[in-house]
Design an enzyme around this catalytic site. Structure first.
Site, PDB file in Angstrom:
ATOM      1  N   HIS A 133     -19.090  13.541   6.883  1.00  0.00           N
ATOM      2  CA  HIS A 133     -19.308  12.398   7.777  1.00  0.00           C
ATOM      3  C   HIS A 133     -20.332  12.727   8.871  1.00  0.00           C
ATOM      4  CE1 HIS A 133     -15.965   9.652   6.689  1.00  0.00           C
ATOM      5  NE2 HIS A 133     -15.398  10.760   6.230  1.00  0.00           N
ATOM      6  N   GLU A 149     -21.744  10.767  10.908  1.00  0.00           N
ATOM      7  CA  GLU A 149     -21.508   9.945  12.110  1.00  0.00           C
ATOM      8  C   GLU A 149     -20.406  10.528  13.000  1.00  0.00           C
ATOM      9  OE1 GLU A 149     -20.320   9.319   9.195  1.00  0.00           O
ATOM     10  OE2 GLU A 149     -18.324   8.413   9.338  1.00  0.00           O
ATOM     11  N   CYS A 161     -18.457   9.245   2.271  1.00  0.00           N
ATOM     12  CA  CYS A 161     -17.049   9.373   1.922  1.00  0.00           C
ATOM     13  C   CYS A 161     -16.615   8.244   0.975  1.00  0.00           C
ATOM     14  CB  CYS A 161     -16.204   9.444   3.195  1.00  0.00           C
ATOM     15  SG  CYS A 161     -14.568  10.139   2.927  1.00  0.00           S
TER      16      CYS A 161
END
Lengths: 81, 230
Positions: free
Chosen positions: B204, B206, B87
């Site tokens: 993302h 994560e 990002c």
């Protein structure tokens, strides 16, 4: 001391959704004659430098280093007394 | 695998990345402040996390790309250390010249936060090796400036050298205008550097790396890296 103005505009072919949104808003106000709007920005820089050529050279370096991303943007530098 | 996470003013996914890395590697990553100028020897992976560094002033990632630590990140990149930018991390990598292109404001000018389908376009890399080629995965995005743009010349290089990592697609894997959330050129969601040791991606991983978060599909990126460095 001189002042530099850097005009930054989007290159042709780069999508400008903000320009498009401004255009739509103006069209809603009845400004039907708009063909296209492209949004740019300008940056004013005061320099402790009296030599205009040197000042322009410095600002050009600033543009290439940080102020402008030449992948998408064109720029033009104006030096004012 | 030893990892490091770079923390900038305005990073907000640094701890999410740290939790994921700790879980996968069993070791806490080194958290490195942007003002440092050294990344210790022996670090296998450097992560530039998501966030809104310097309030996205000038252009997203532009100010952060001038941080002291970025010269060191570039040194490490030259030595082949794996670098992942997620990002805002992706935006910093393009602004610093480590990846080609740039991330512009989304076409609809909205902040988009949702799960998207992605097609793995290249699995021959340390980041994507655990995926099948053309595998369809679901990972969340959360950004305002995710509209990838690159010059035609550089786009051709990306294609010729298989440097496009991920593309936005629909659930059946079709890449088309309807499955493009942000206006990215050719639905590109992630790209590699020319040696495929640097990956920048808008989604993302994560945020989908724990069953409590709704899934673990994002873990595969990190597990693949672990496998490569153990």
């Amino acid at each position: 001391m001189v002042k530099a103005i850097v005009y930054i505009s989007l290159k042709n072919g780069v999508l400008d959704p903000e320009g498009k949104a401004i255009q739509n808003a103006l069209t809603n106000f009845g400004f039907q004659e708009i063909n296209e709007i492209r949004k740019g920005k300008f940056i004013e820089i005061e320099l402790n430098e009296n030599n205009k050529l040197k000042a322009k050279d410095k600002v050009d370096k600033m543009c290439r280093k940080l102020l402008v991303n030449t992948v998408i943007e064109n720029y033009n530098i104006e030096i004012i007394d | 695998m030893k990892s490091a996470v770079i923390v900038f003013p305005g990073s907000n996914c640094d701890r999410d990345i740290a939790v994921t890395l700790s879980k996968v590697t069993g070791k806490k990553p080194l958290m490195i402040w942007h003002n440092e100028n050294v990344i210790p020897k022996g670090i296998d992976l450097i992560v530039l996390p998501g966030g809104f560094t310097y309030g996205d002033y000038l252009r997203s990632g532009a100010i952060a790309s001038t941080s002291k630590i970025i010269s060191e990140v570039k040194n490490k990149a030259n030595k082949g250390v794996a670098i992942l930018g997620v990002c805002n991390g992706f935006q910093i990598l393009t602004e610093s010249g480590l990846l080609s292109g740039i991330l512009l404001p989304n076409k609809n000018l909205k902040f988009i936060c949702k799960d998207v389908h992605l097609r793995v376009e290249e699995n021959n890399s340390v980041f994507t090796k655990l995926f099948k080629l053309n595998e369809i995965i679901t990972i969340p995005i959360a950004h305002h400036d995710g509209n990838y743009f690159v010059t035609e010349e550089e786009l051709n290089i990306l294609k010729d050298k298989n440097l496009i990592a991920l593309r936005y697609c629909n659930p059946s894997g079709e890449v088309n205008i309807d499955s493009n959330p942000n206006g990215s050129i050719e639905n590109i969601a992630g790209v590699f550097s020319s040696n495929k040791r640097v990956l920048g991606m808008m989604p993302h991983p994560e945020r989908l790396a724990d069953i409590k978060l709704g899934g673990i599909e994002g873990l595969k990126f990190f597990e693949g890296l672990l496998e490569g460095f153990s």
